[in-house]
Design an enzyme around this catalytic site. Structure first.
Site, PDB file in Angstrom:
ATOM      1  N   GLY A 110       0.837  -1.202   0.000  1.00 45.28           N
ATOM      2  CA  GLY A 110       0.000   0.000   0.000  1.00 45.28           C
ATOM      3  C   GLY A 110       0.867   1.246   0.000  1.00 45.28           C
ATOM      4  O   GLY A 110       1.845   1.316   0.735  1.00 45.28           O
ATOM      5  N   ARG A 159       1.098  -5.371  -4.992  1.00 45.99           N
ATOM      6  CA  ARG A 159       1.343  -6.368  -3.941  1.00 45.99           C
ATOM      7  C   ARG A 159       1.794  -7.686  -4.566  1.00 45.99           C
ATOM      8  O   ARG A 159       1.282  -8.750  -4.252  1.00 45.99           O
ATOM      9  CB  ARG A 159       0.083  -6.580  -3.121  1.00 45.99           C
ATOM     10  CG  ARG A 159      -0.403  -5.334  -2.391  1.00 45.99           C
ATOM     11  CD  ARG A 159      -1.525  -5.688  -1.432  1.00 45.99           C
ATOM     12  NE  ARG A 159      -2.254  -4.524  -0.963  1.00 45.99           N
ATOM     13  CZ  ARG A 159      -1.845  -3.724   0.011  1.00 45.99           C
ATOM     14  NH1 ARG A 159      -0.727  -3.985   0.619  1.00 45.99           N
ATOM     15  NH2 ARG A 159      -2.569  -2.684   0.372  1.00 45.99           N
ATOM     16  N   ASP A 168       6.264  -5.163   5.558  1.00 46.92           N
ATOM     17  CA  ASP A 168       6.905  -6.462   5.800  1.00 46.92           C
ATOM     18  C   ASP A 168       6.858  -7.392   4.585  1.00 46.92           C
ATOM     19  O   ASP A 168       7.785  -8.178   4.371  1.00 46.92           O
ATOM     20  CB  ASP A 168       6.327  -7.139   7.058  1.00 46.92           C
ATOM     21  CG  ASP A 168       4.817  -7.134   7.077  1.00 46.92           C
ATOM     22  OD1 ASP A 168       4.200  -6.607   6.128  1.00 46.92           O
ATOM     23  OD2 ASP A 168       4.249  -7.681   8.038  1.00 46.92           O
ATOM     24  N   THR A 199       4.914   2.182   5.549  1.00 49.53           N
ATOM     25  CA  THR A 199       3.524   1.735   5.670  1.00 49.53           C
ATOM     26  C   THR A 199       2.793   2.605   6.675  1.00 49.53           C
ATOM     27  O   THR A 199       3.348   2.909   7.739  1.00 49.53           O
ATOM     28  CB  THR A 199       3.404   0.244   6.089  1.00 49.53           C
ATOM     29  OG1 THR A 199       2.049  -0.013   6.507  1.00 49.53           O
ATOM     30  CG2 THR A 199       4.341  -0.140   7.227  1.00 49.53           C
ATOM     31  N   ASP A 205       0.591   1.618   8.430  1.00 48.94           N
ATOM     32  CA  ASP A 205       0.259   0.752   9.578  1.00 48.94           C
ATOM     33  C   ASP A 205       1.288   0.900  10.708  1.00 48.94           C
ATOM     34  O   ASP A 205       0.993   0.580  11.855  1.00 48.94           O
ATOM     35  CB  ASP A 205       0.202  -0.720   9.142  1.00 48.94           C
ATOM     36  CG  ASP A 205      -0.801  -0.958   8.023  1.00 48.94           C
ATOM     37  OD1 ASP A 205      -1.624  -0.056   7.767  1.00 48.94           O
ATOM     38  OD2 ASP A 205      -0.763  -2.034   7.404  1.00 48.94           O
ATOM     39  N   ASP A 210       3.838  -0.835  11.529  1.00 45.11           N
ATOM     40  CA  ASP A 210       3.914  -2.087  12.287  1.00 45.11           C
ATOM     41  C   ASP A 210       5.234  -2.842  12.098  1.00 45.11           C
ATOM     42  O   ASP A 210       5.293  -4.058  12.276  1.00 45.11           O
ATOM     43  CB  ASP A 210       2.744  -3.003  11.880  1.00 45.11           C
ATOM     44  CG  ASP A 210       2.733  -3.310  10.391  1.00 45.11           C
ATOM     45  OD1 ASP A 210       3.494  -2.668   9.632  1.00 45.11           O
ATOM     46  OD2 ASP A 210       1.970  -4.200   9.978  1.00 45.11           O
ATOM     47  N   ARG A 240      -4.721  -2.563   9.301  1.00 48.25           N
ATOM     48  CA  ARG A 240      -4.686  -4.022   9.266  1.00 48.25           C
ATOM     49  C   ARG A 240      -4.696  -4.588  10.690  1.00 48.25           C
ATOM     50  O   ARG A 240      -5.575  -4.215  11.449  1.00 48.25           O
ATOM     51  CB  ARG A 240      -3.473  -4.491   8.466  1.00 48.25           C
ATOM     52  CG  ARG A 240      -3.703  -5.841   7.837  1.00 48.25           C
ATOM     53  CD  ARG A 240      -2.783  -6.100   6.705  1.00 48.25           C
ATOM     54  NE  ARG A 240      -3.463  -5.990   5.440  1.00 48.25           N
ATOM     55  CZ  ARG A 240      -2.858  -5.674   4.300  1.00 48.25           C
ATOM     56  NH1 ARG A 240      -1.579  -5.402   4.287  1.00 48.25           N
ATOM     57  NH2 ARG A 240      -3.539  -5.645   3.194  1.00 48.25           N
TER      58      ARG A 240
HETATM   59  O1  F6P Z   1      -1.021  -1.866   4.624  1.00 56.23           O
HETATM   60  C1  F6P Z   1      -1.522  -0.639   4.319  1.00 56.23           C
HETATM   61  C2  F6P Z   1      -3.014  -0.680   4.191  1.00 56.23           C
HETATM   62  O2  F6P Z   1      -3.447   0.643   3.943  1.00 56.23           O
HETATM   63  C3  F6P Z   1      -3.770  -1.293   5.348  1.00 56.23           C
HETATM   64  O3  F6P Z   1      -3.904  -0.419   6.439  1.00 56.23           O
HETATM   65  C4  F6P Z   1      -5.091  -1.641   4.691  1.00 56.23           C
HETATM   66  O4  F6P Z   1      -5.743  -2.703   5.363  1.00 56.23           O
HETATM   67  C5  F6P Z   1      -4.655  -2.074   3.322  1.00 56.23           C
HETATM   68  O5  F6P Z   1      -3.409  -1.454   3.069  1.00 56.23           O
HETATM   69  C6  F6P Z   1      -5.627  -1.703   2.220  1.00 56.23           C
HETATM   70  O6  F6P Z   1      -5.132  -2.189   1.025  1.00 56.23           O
HETATM   71  P1  F6P Z   1      -5.706  -1.883  -0.413  1.00 56.23           P
HETATM   72  O7  F6P Z   1      -5.078  -0.621  -0.893  1.00 56.23           O
HETATM   73  O8  F6P Z   1      -5.282  -3.046  -1.225  1.00 56.23           O
HETATM   74  O9  F6P Z   1      -7.193  -1.738  -0.281  1.00 56.23           O
END
Ligand code: F6P
Length: 344
Positions: free
Chosen positions: A12, A73, A104, A127, A129, A131, A173
Protein backbone atom coordinates in the site's frame (compact mmCIF):
# COMPACT_ATOMS: atom_id res chain seq x y z
CA UNK A 1 31.73 -3.03 -7.10
CA UNK A 2 28.42 -1.18 -7.16
CA UNK A 3 27.43 0.70 -10.31
CA UNK A 4 23.68 0.31 -10.66
CA UNK A 5 21.03 0.30 -7.94
CA UNK A 6 17.45 -0.81 -8.58
CA UNK A 7 14.71 0.70 -6.45
CA UNK A 8 11.14 -0.48 -6.03
CA UNK A 9 8.11 0.49 -3.98
CA UNK A 10 5.66 -2.22 -2.92
CA UNK A 11 2.48 -2.71 -0.90
CA UNK A 12 0.00 0.00 0.00
CA UNK A 13 1.35 3.42 -0.92
CA UNK A 14 1.57 6.39 1.42
CA UNK A 15 2.75 10.00 1.31
CA UNK A 16 6.55 10.64 1.40
CA UNK A 17 7.71 7.64 -0.64
CA UNK A 18 8.78 10.17 -3.27
CA UNK A 19 10.94 11.96 -0.70
CA UNK A 20 12.85 8.70 -0.23
CA UNK A 21 13.13 8.13 -4.01
CA UNK A 22 14.50 11.62 -4.48
CA UNK A 23 17.08 11.12 -1.71
CA UNK A 24 18.09 7.74 -3.15
CA UNK A 25 18.66 9.34 -6.54
CA UNK A 26 20.61 12.33 -5.25
CA UNK A 27 22.79 10.27 -2.88
CA UNK A 28 23.47 7.79 -5.68
CA UNK A 29 24.61 10.58 -7.96
CA UNK A 30 27.01 11.65 -5.24
CA UNK A 31 28.63 8.19 -5.38
CA UNK A 32 28.37 7.97 -9.17
CA UNK A 33 25.74 5.21 -9.13
CA UNK A 34 22.93 4.88 -11.66
CA UNK A 35 19.44 4.35 -10.24
CA UNK A 36 16.98 2.12 -12.05
CA UNK A 37 13.32 2.65 -11.13
CA UNK A 38 11.54 -0.70 -11.10
CA UNK A 39 7.86 -0.27 -12.01
CA UNK A 40 5.05 -1.40 -9.69
CA UNK A 41 6.96 -3.18 -6.97
CA UNK A 42 8.21 -6.71 -7.48
CA UNK A 43 5.97 -6.99 -10.54
CA UNK A 44 8.53 -4.85 -12.41
CA UNK A 45 11.25 -7.44 -11.84
CA UNK A 46 8.93 -10.33 -12.69
CA UNK A 47 7.93 -8.67 -15.97
CA UNK A 48 11.12 -6.76 -16.78
CA UNK A 49 9.52 -3.34 -16.45
CA UNK A 50 12.14 -0.83 -15.30
CA UNK A 51 13.98 2.24 -16.53
CA UNK A 52 16.88 4.41 -15.42
CA UNK A 53 15.80 7.42 -13.39
CA UNK A 54 16.94 10.86 -14.44
CA UNK A 55 17.19 14.03 -12.40
CA UNK A 56 14.03 15.41 -14.01
CA UNK A 57 12.11 12.36 -12.73
CA UNK A 58 12.78 13.29 -9.13
CA UNK A 59 12.48 17.07 -9.49
CA UNK A 60 9.49 18.60 -7.70
CA UNK A 61 8.32 15.30 -6.20
CA UNK A 62 9.21 15.98 -2.55
CA UNK A 63 5.77 17.32 -1.65
CA UNK A 64 3.76 14.89 -3.76
CA UNK A 65 2.10 11.78 -2.29
CA UNK A 66 2.02 8.33 -3.90
CA UNK A 67 5.00 6.84 -5.69
CA UNK A 68 6.30 7.94 -9.09
CA UNK A 69 7.40 4.37 -9.89
CA UNK A 70 4.10 2.72 -8.96
CA UNK A 71 3.35 -0.06 -6.52
CA UNK A 72 1.68 -3.46 -6.33
CA UNK A 73 1.34 -6.37 -3.94
CA UNK A 74 3.21 -8.81 -6.18
CA UNK A 75 4.91 -11.78 -4.53
CA UNK A 76 7.36 -13.42 -6.98
CA UNK A 77 7.44 -16.52 -4.76
CA UNK A 78 3.73 -17.08 -5.50
CA UNK A 79 4.02 -16.71 -9.28
CA UNK A 80 5.09 -19.46 -11.67
CA UNK A 81 8.71 -18.74 -12.64
CA UNK A 82 8.43 -15.52 -10.61
CA UNK A 83 11.77 -15.84 -8.85
CA UNK A 84 13.56 -17.04 -12.01
CA UNK A 85 12.21 -14.00 -13.85
CA UNK A 86 13.31 -11.69 -11.04
CA UNK A 87 16.82 -13.13 -11.19
CA UNK A 88 16.91 -12.88 -14.99
CA UNK A 89 15.75 -9.25 -14.91
CA UNK A 90 18.24 -8.31 -12.23
CA UNK A 91 20.88 -9.59 -14.64
CA UNK A 92 19.24 -7.91 -17.65
CA UNK A 93 19.18 -4.50 -15.98
CA UNK A 94 22.66 -5.15 -14.50
CA UNK A 95 21.50 -4.33 -10.98
CA UNK A 96 24.23 -4.69 -8.39
CA UNK A 97 21.89 -4.04 -5.46
CA UNK A 98 18.22 -3.31 -4.81
CA UNK A 99 16.49 -0.93 -2.41
CA UNK A 100 12.98 -1.98 -1.43
CA UNK A 101 10.57 0.55 0.04
CA UNK A 102 7.54 -1.04 1.64
CA UNK A 103 6.12 -2.99 4.53
CA UNK A 104 6.91 -6.46 5.80
CA UNK A 105 5.71 -8.17 2.60
CA UNK A 106 7.82 -6.15 0.16
CA UNK A 107 10.90 -6.22 2.35
CA UNK A 108 10.21 -9.88 3.18
CA UNK A 109 10.66 -10.80 -0.49
CA UNK A 110 13.99 -8.95 -0.45
CA UNK A 111 15.02 -10.92 2.61
CA UNK A 112 14.10 -14.27 1.01
CA UNK A 113 15.95 -13.39 -2.19
CA UNK A 114 19.04 -12.35 -0.27
CA UNK A 115 18.97 -15.46 1.91
CA UNK A 116 18.22 -17.97 -0.83
CA UNK A 117 20.04 -16.43 -3.81
CA UNK A 118 22.52 -13.96 -2.36
CA UNK A 119 20.83 -10.97 -4.00
CA UNK A 120 22.12 -7.79 -2.42
CA UNK A 121 19.61 -5.38 -1.01
CA UNK A 122 18.58 -2.91 1.65
CA UNK A 123 15.03 -2.26 2.82
CA UNK A 124 13.20 0.88 3.93
CA UNK A 125 10.04 0.67 6.08
CA UNK A 126 7.06 2.37 4.45
CA UNK A 127 3.52 1.73 5.67
CA UNK A 128 0.79 3.77 7.29
CA UNK A 129 0.26 0.75 9.58
CA UNK A 130 3.58 1.56 11.35
CA UNK A 131 3.91 -2.09 12.29
CA UNK A 132 7.58 -2.82 11.49
CA UNK A 133 9.63 -4.02 14.46
CA UNK A 134 12.58 -1.82 15.52
CA UNK A 135 11.17 1.07 13.48
CA UNK A 136 9.84 4.01 15.51
CA UNK A 137 8.10 5.40 12.45
CA UNK A 138 7.69 3.99 8.99
CA UNK A 139 7.41 6.41 6.09
CA UNK A 140 3.78 7.49 5.64
CA UNK A 141 2.55 6.95 9.18
CA UNK A 142 2.88 10.55 10.30
CA UNK A 143 1.12 11.91 7.20
CA UNK A 144 -1.67 9.43 7.62
CA UNK A 145 -1.95 10.26 11.31
CA UNK A 146 -2.41 13.91 10.39
CA UNK A 147 -5.22 12.99 8.00
CA UNK A 148 -6.94 10.83 10.63
CA UNK A 149 -6.61 13.57 13.27
CA UNK A 150 -8.01 16.24 10.95
CA UNK A 151 -10.91 13.94 10.02
CA UNK A 152 -11.78 13.34 13.67
CA UNK A 153 -11.60 17.09 14.36
CA UNK A 154 -14.11 17.67 11.59
CA UNK A 155 -16.38 14.85 12.72
CA UNK A 156 -16.57 16.22 16.29
CA UNK A 157 -18.48 19.31 15.19
CA UNK A 158 -21.14 17.45 13.25
CA UNK A 159 -21.42 14.75 15.97
CA UNK A 160 -21.95 17.49 18.54
CA UNK A 161 -24.44 19.42 16.43
CA UNK A 162 -26.60 16.34 15.88
CA UNK A 163 -26.07 14.78 19.34
CA UNK A 164 -24.76 11.59 17.77
CA UNK A 165 -22.28 8.84 18.42
CA UNK A 166 -19.74 8.98 15.60
CA UNK A 167 -17.78 5.86 14.74
CA UNK A 168 -14.64 6.39 12.68
CA UNK A 169 -13.11 3.30 11.04
CA UNK A 170 -9.38 3.61 10.50
CA UNK A 171 -6.90 1.48 8.52
CA UNK A 172 -3.93 -0.38 9.98
CA UNK A 173 -4.69 -4.02 9.27
CA UNK A 174 -3.78 -5.96 12.44
CA UNK A 175 -1.96 -3.00 14.00
CA UNK A 176 -3.71 -0.32 16.02
CA UNK A 177 -1.11 2.48 15.80
CA UNK A 178 -3.08 4.71 13.47
CA UNK A 179 -6.31 4.29 15.43
CA UNK A 180 -4.65 4.73 18.81
CA UNK A 181 -2.46 7.72 17.96
CA UNK A 182 -5.13 9.33 15.75
CA UNK A 183 -7.78 8.70 18.39
CA UNK A 184 -5.74 10.31 21.15
CA UNK A 185 -4.69 13.24 18.96
CA UNK A 186 -8.29 13.73 17.81
CA UNK A 187 -9.79 13.49 21.30
CA UNK A 188 -11.71 10.24 20.83
CA UNK A 189 -13.86 9.03 23.71
CA UNK A 190 -13.36 5.33 22.95
CA UNK A 191 -10.50 3.76 20.96
CA UNK A 192 -10.64 0.16 19.78
CA UNK A 193 -7.52 -1.57 18.50
CA UNK A 194 -6.80 -5.09 17.19
CA UNK A 195 -4.30 -5.82 19.96
CA UNK A 196 -6.98 -5.63 22.67
CA UNK A 197 -10.35 -7.32 22.12
CA UNK A 198 -13.23 -5.07 23.10
CA UNK A 199 -16.38 -5.57 25.14
CA UNK A 200 -19.64 -3.93 24.03
CA UNK A 201 -20.75 -3.59 27.67
CA UNK A 202 -17.74 -1.39 28.40
CA UNK A 203 -18.47 0.85 25.42
CA UNK A 204 -22.12 1.13 26.41
CA UNK A 205 -21.08 2.10 29.96
CA UNK A 206 -18.76 4.81 28.63
CA UNK A 207 -21.45 6.23 26.34
CA UNK A 208 -24.07 6.23 29.09
CA UNK A 209 -21.71 7.78 31.63
CA UNK A 210 -20.85 10.52 29.16
CA UNK A 211 -24.54 11.21 28.54
CA UNK A 212 -25.13 11.44 32.30
CA UNK A 213 -22.25 13.92 32.55
CA UNK A 214 -24.00 16.06 29.97
CA UNK A 215 -21.92 15.16 26.89
CA UNK A 216 -24.40 15.00 24.03
CA UNK A 217 -22.07 13.34 21.53
CA UNK A 218 -19.30 10.74 21.55
CA UNK A 219 -16.46 9.80 19.24
CA UNK A 220 -15.41 6.18 18.80
CA UNK A 221 -12.30 5.42 16.75
CA UNK A 222 -12.00 1.81 15.67
CA UNK A 223 -9.14 0.14 13.83
CA UNK A 224 -10.35 -1.97 10.90
CA UNK A 225 -8.81 -5.08 12.52
CA UNK A 226 -10.44 -4.65 15.94
CA UNK A 227 -12.96 -7.22 17.15
CA UNK A 228 -15.09 -8.03 20.19
CA UNK A 229 -13.79 -10.67 22.61
CA UNK A 230 -16.20 -13.41 21.54
CA UNK A 231 -15.53 -13.02 17.81
CA UNK A 232 -13.19 -15.38 15.94
CA UNK A 233 -11.59 -12.94 13.55
CA UNK A 234 -11.84 -9.39 12.22
CA UNK A 235 -14.60 -8.37 9.80
CA UNK A 236 -13.66 -8.61 6.12
CA UNK A 237 -14.92 -6.49 3.25
CA UNK A 238 -14.48 -9.39 0.82
CA UNK A 239 -13.21 -12.94 0.95
CA UNK A 240 -10.47 -12.52 -1.64
CA UNK A 241 -6.94 -12.94 -0.38
CA UNK A 242 -3.93 -11.14 -1.85
CA UNK A 243 -0.57 -12.58 -2.93
CA UNK A 244 0.71 -12.38 0.63
CA UNK A 245 -2.35 -14.02 2.21
CA UNK A 246 -4.03 -10.82 3.43
CA UNK A 247 -7.80 -10.45 3.40
CA UNK A 248 -9.38 -7.05 2.74
CA UNK A 249 -10.60 -5.75 6.09
CA UNK A 250 -13.56 -3.42 6.58
CA UNK A 251 -17.01 -3.24 8.12
CA UNK A 252 -16.36 -3.22 11.88
CA UNK A 253 -17.56 0.41 12.14
CA UNK A 254 -21.01 -0.47 10.80
CA UNK A 255 -21.25 -3.58 13.00
CA UNK A 256 -20.46 -1.50 16.09
CA UNK A 257 -22.92 1.22 15.11
CA UNK A 258 -25.76 -1.32 14.70
CA UNK A 259 -24.97 -3.01 18.00
CA UNK A 260 -24.67 0.26 19.95
CA UNK A 261 -27.92 1.66 18.53
CA UNK A 262 -29.64 -1.56 19.60
CA UNK A 263 -28.15 -1.45 23.09
CA UNK A 264 -28.39 2.27 23.85
CA UNK A 265 -30.93 3.81 21.51
CA UNK A 266 -28.36 6.54 20.75
CA UNK A 267 -28.17 7.61 17.12
CA UNK A 268 -24.91 6.42 15.54
CA UNK A 269 -23.16 7.30 12.28
CA UNK A 270 -20.15 5.64 10.67
CA UNK A 271 -17.30 7.20 8.67
CA UNK A 272 -14.87 4.87 6.95
CA UNK A 273 -11.78 6.96 6.20
CA UNK A 274 -10.50 4.41 3.67
CA UNK A 275 -7.86 5.36 1.14
CA UNK A 276 -8.03 9.05 2.02
CA UNK A 277 -5.58 7.96 4.73
CA UNK A 278 -2.98 7.08 2.13
CA UNK A 279 -3.19 10.11 -0.13
CA UNK A 280 -2.21 13.73 -0.33
CA UNK A 281 0.76 15.74 0.81
CA UNK A 282 3.38 14.28 3.13
CA UNK A 283 3.99 16.03 6.45
CA UNK A 284 7.32 17.74 7.10
CA UNK A 285 8.23 14.91 9.49
CA UNK A 286 7.62 12.28 6.82
CA UNK A 287 9.58 14.21 4.18
CA UNK A 288 12.49 14.41 6.56
CA UNK A 289 12.20 10.74 7.47
CA UNK A 290 11.95 9.64 3.83
CA UNK A 291 14.95 11.80 2.95
CA UNK A 292 17.07 10.40 5.80
CA UNK A 293 16.12 6.77 5.20
CA UNK A 294 16.57 7.05 1.42
CA UNK A 295 20.02 8.65 1.63
CA UNK A 296 21.16 6.22 4.32
CA UNK A 297 20.00 3.21 2.30
CA UNK A 298 22.43 4.25 -0.45
CA UNK A 299 25.18 4.78 2.15
CA UNK A 300 24.56 1.24 3.38
CA UNK A 301 24.93 -0.11 -0.13
CA UNK A 302 28.10 1.91 -0.57
CA UNK A 303 29.45 0.42 2.66
CA UNK A 304 28.36 -3.13 1.75
CA UNK A 305 25.82 -3.32 4.60
CA UNK A 306 23.38 -5.54 2.72
CA UNK A 307 20.48 -7.52 4.19
CA UNK A 308 19.47 -4.68 6.48
CA UNK A 309 16.46 -2.48 6.98
CA UNK A 310 17.27 1.20 7.46
CA UNK A 311 15.16 2.38 10.37
CA UNK A 312 14.66 5.19 12.80
CA UNK A 313 15.16 3.43 16.12
CA UNK A 314 14.97 5.42 19.35
CA UNK A 315 15.30 8.55 17.20
CA UNK A 316 18.49 7.45 15.42
CA UNK A 317 18.83 6.29 11.82
CA UNK A 318 20.40 2.85 12.02
CA UNK A 319 20.49 -0.65 10.54
CA UNK A 320 18.54 -3.66 11.73
CA UNK A 321 18.93 -7.04 10.01
CA UNK A 322 15.96 -7.73 7.73
CA UNK A 323 15.51 -11.11 9.38
CA UNK A 324 15.18 -9.57 12.83
CA UNK A 325 12.87 -6.76 11.76
CA UNK A 326 10.61 -9.03 9.73
CA UNK A 327 10.27 -12.00 12.03
CA UNK A 328 9.48 -10.08 15.19
CA UNK A 329 6.19 -8.33 15.84
CA UNK A 330 6.36 -4.67 16.81
CA UNK A 331 4.87 -4.56 20.30
CA UNK A 332 1.91 -2.24 20.81
CA UNK A 333 2.51 0.53 23.32
CA UNK A 334 -0.01 -0.59 25.92
CA UNK A 335 0.88 2.32 28.20
CA UNK A 336 -0.30 4.63 25.47
CA UNK A 337 -3.46 2.55 25.15
CA UNK A 338 -4.04 2.86 28.91
CA UNK A 339 -3.47 6.60 28.66
CA UNK A 340 -6.24 6.81 26.05
CA UNK A 341 -8.67 5.40 28.63
CA UNK A 342 -8.05 8.36 30.90
CA UNK A 343 -10.26 10.38 28.57
CA UNK A 344 -13.19 7.93 28.37
O1 F6P B 1 -1.02 -1.87 4.62
C1 F6P B 1 -1.52 -0.64 4.32
C2 F6P B 1 -3.01 -0.68 4.19
O2 F6P B 1 -3.45 0.64 3.94
C3 F6P B 1 -3.77 -1.29 5.35
O3 F6P B 1 -3.90 -0.42 6.44
C4 F6P B 1 -5.09 -1.64 4.69
O4 F6P B 1 -5.74 -2.70 5.36
C5 F6P B 1 -4.65 -2.07 3.32
O5 F6P B 1 -3.41 -1.45 3.07
C6 F6P B 1 -5.63 -1.70 2.22
O6 F6P B 1 -5.13 -2.19 1.02
P1 F6P B 1 -5.71 -1.88 -0.41
O7 F6P B 1 -5.08 -0.62 -0.89
O8 F6P B 1 -5.28 -3.05 -1.22
O9 F6P B 1 -7.19 -1.74 -0.28
Amino acid sequence: MIKRIGVLTGGGDSPAINAALRAIFVRSQHYGYTVVGIRNGWEGLVKGNAAELERKDVAQILAIGGTIIGTSRTNPFKIENGVENVKANIAKFALDAIITIGGDDTNGVMFKLSKQYGIKGVGIPQTIDNDIAYSDYSIGFDSSLEIVTNAIDALHTTAFSHSRVMIVEVMGRDAGWLALCGGIAGGADVILIPEVDFDYNEIVNVLKARKERGANSSMIVVAEGAKPANCEGPICASDTVDNFGHVQLGGIGKTIADELEKRTGFECRVTVLGHLQRGGKPTAFDRLLGTRLGATAVDFIHEGKFGNLVVMNNGKITAVPLEKALTERKPMDLDLYELSKLFY
